[in-house]
Design an enzyme around this catalytic site. Sequence first.
Site, short mmCIF file in Angstrom:
data_model
loop_
_atom_site.label_atom_id
_atom_site.label_comp_id
_atom_site.label_asym_id
_atom_site.label_seq_id
_atom_site.Cartn_x
_atom_site.Cartn_y
_atom_site.Cartn_z
N ARG A 137 1.31 -5.73 -5.08
CA ARG A 137 1.30 -6.66 -3.95
C ARG A 137 1.77 -8.07 -4.32
O ARG A 137 1.47 -9.03 -3.61
CB ARG A 137 -0.10 -6.72 -3.33
CG ARG A 137 -0.53 -5.43 -2.62
CD ARG A 137 -1.69 -5.67 -1.68
NE ARG A 137 -2.16 -4.44 -1.05
CZ ARG A 137 -1.63 -3.92 0.06
NH1 ARG A 137 -0.61 -4.52 0.64
NH2 ARG A 137 -2.12 -2.81 0.57
N ASP A 184 5.48 -7.90 5.75
CA ASP A 184 5.56 -9.06 4.85
C ASP A 184 6.61 -8.85 3.76
O ASP A 184 7.38 -9.75 3.45
CB ASP A 184 4.20 -9.34 4.20
CG ASP A 184 3.24 -9.98 5.19
OD1 ASP A 184 3.72 -10.68 6.10
OD2 ASP A 184 2.02 -9.77 5.05
N GLY A 189 0.82 -1.22 0.00
CA GLY A 189 0.00 0.00 0.00
C GLY A 189 0.85 1.26 0.00
O GLY A 189 1.94 1.29 0.57
N LYS A 239 8.10 0.73 5.59
CA LYS A 239 6.98 1.54 5.08
C LYS A 239 5.66 0.98 5.56
O LYS A 239 5.50 -0.24 5.59
CB LYS A 239 7.02 1.50 3.55
CG LYS A 239 5.82 2.07 2.87
CD LYS A 239 5.14 1.10 1.89
CE LYS A 239 4.40 -0.03 2.57
NZ LYS A 239 3.51 -0.80 1.72
N THR A 240 4.74 1.76 5.96
CA THR A 240 3.31 1.47 6.06
C THR A 240 2.62 2.53 6.91
O THR A 240 3.11 2.89 7.98
CB THR A 240 2.96 0.06 6.63
OG1 THR A 240 1.53 -0.04 6.71
CG2 THR A 240 3.54 -0.24 8.00
N ASP A 263 0.07 1.98 8.43
CA ASP A 263 -0.55 1.27 9.55
C ASP A 263 0.24 1.41 10.85
O ASP A 263 -0.31 1.19 11.93
CB ASP A 263 -0.71 -0.22 9.23
CG ASP A 263 -1.61 -0.47 8.03
OD1 ASP A 263 -2.21 0.50 7.54
OD2 ASP A 263 -1.69 -1.62 7.58
#
Length: 550
Positions: free
Chosen positions: A142, A173, A78, A199-200, A202
């Site tokens: 992805r 992941d 993402g 990175k994220t 979230d």
Amino acid sequence: MNISALQKERAKYQPKLPKSLIGAAKLVVGAKTESVADQKEIAELFPNTYGMPLITFEEGNEKSDKDPVNVGVILSGGQAPGGHNVISGIFDGIKKINSKSKLYGFLGGPGGLVDHDYIELTAEIIDEYRNTGGFDIIGSGRTKLEEHKQFDKGLEVARDLSLNALVVIGGDDSNTNACVLAEYYAANNAGVQVIGCPKTIDGDLKNEMIETSFGFDTATKVYSELIGNIQRDANSAKKYWHFIKLMGRSASHIGLECALKTQPNITLISEEVAKEKQTLGEIVEYMAGVIAKRAEHGYNFGVALIPEGLIEFIPEMKILIGELNDLLAEGTKTAEIFQNIKKSYRPEWIIEKISPESAAVFKSLPLGIANQLTLDRDPHGNVQVSLIETEKLLGEMVKVKLDEMKKEGSFSGKFGAQYHFFGYEGRCAAPSNFDADYCYSLGFTASVLISEGKTGYMASVRNLTAAADEWIAGGVPITMMMNMEKRHGHMKPVIQKALVELDGAPYKYFIKKRGEWANSTQFIYPGPIQYFGPTEVCDQTTETLKLEQA
Ligand code: FBP
């Protein structure tokens, strides 16, 4: 390209670097590392990349001429604000090593490496994307890089381009897979190093050495601005309850950070729901209770924040989703049968196939939500939480509860709900000063790790609540963050996902305050991200980091 006046000014912003990276960085080798758990298994699976030492960079003065390096970069998963600055940091870093160094970008995510789909990232291209949001410079994807045949295809293009290294910019992941790739190339003496970058939006890729993942700061600032605007609308019109679902997949870091920034009336934290083993009914009761209490003060309005992954943390829902995941897993006979059943008959078919307890839960859900639980799984075989309208599920159930309470005489107010989902709105925002600096520093760090011949490391920049020149840059062996977890029925080495810690300072502060916030109109309206202006306004990072590092 047509650009706005803000973008034009923003392009001139020179991201700050830790002082160790400004001159000639000196490598300091730290202690040897171990994985967070399952040391024996991880050591066996990663004989070439396990146990490597921590690395930090200090200011050095030794300037040596180094050979050019050729690097390939991949954006994985993402979008998160600041990805373009990681890439410009790598670019400037390798050009500093030697102006003949080259950077290639693999297109559309990890699949670009396997399909040999790439472009050379020249100074002209890089300059167009400095300090901008998005991943559109090369695109993301992805595709999971986990099979040897994919690694071998990658090696072919790496050889064609004389790549010394690959940088994988991704979440837990993708970095796990980067580490497997690093190990494979090391075991085969392929001569290609692999470096990861955290990175994220979230915020769930974090640990002792990775204080935060990039993008979390900007995304939560964007969501908090929107939440603040909605709170002000609610407080002006005084007629709606706004149920706002926030992205973040499993973890509730985004919800918690936005709550700390805006002080809404209700914030659900999935990790707490799981720990307290709260049922859906209990959550609804808690929400209805807050709404009824506010109504007693004449406040028939408010704001509730709901984490995207909540549903999977409610014990009875978790069991139901687990059973549905097994039943509908790609490639299974049952999944095939399900696809061929007429839509209107599907719920009945499911009820027959799952346990009586889960069938009862399934039947209790509004039909629309029950159907959403049976939608396509993601490539990891999990239900796609961003597609489930948890905010509506809760809103509808709260309404039913309040109607009951009205009959019993324990609620005499009004309830009207508005629903929102904030996720994609924040993922490609222009990076805040913090993310612009942090990302550029991460990219620069990756280039120094490459020039030092390292592989299987994640770029790490720490001490993030201090001024950028005091940040500590270095590298962390990715194996250090790993443990063994069950995936698709098999035990696999994976980076441990960081959920909200219920004994951590941010959560503790939140629970001390939430009762007060529930009953008041003391909202905070943070306003938009500021890129120019006083440092107290423009250069502050997250409340989470401030509380964690206080
Ligand atoms: P990453 O974990 O790859 O950083 O993605 C995070 C995320 O934004 C989640 O918050 C959300 O659940 C998911 O991506 C949505 O995925 P998609 O972009 O495929 O719709």
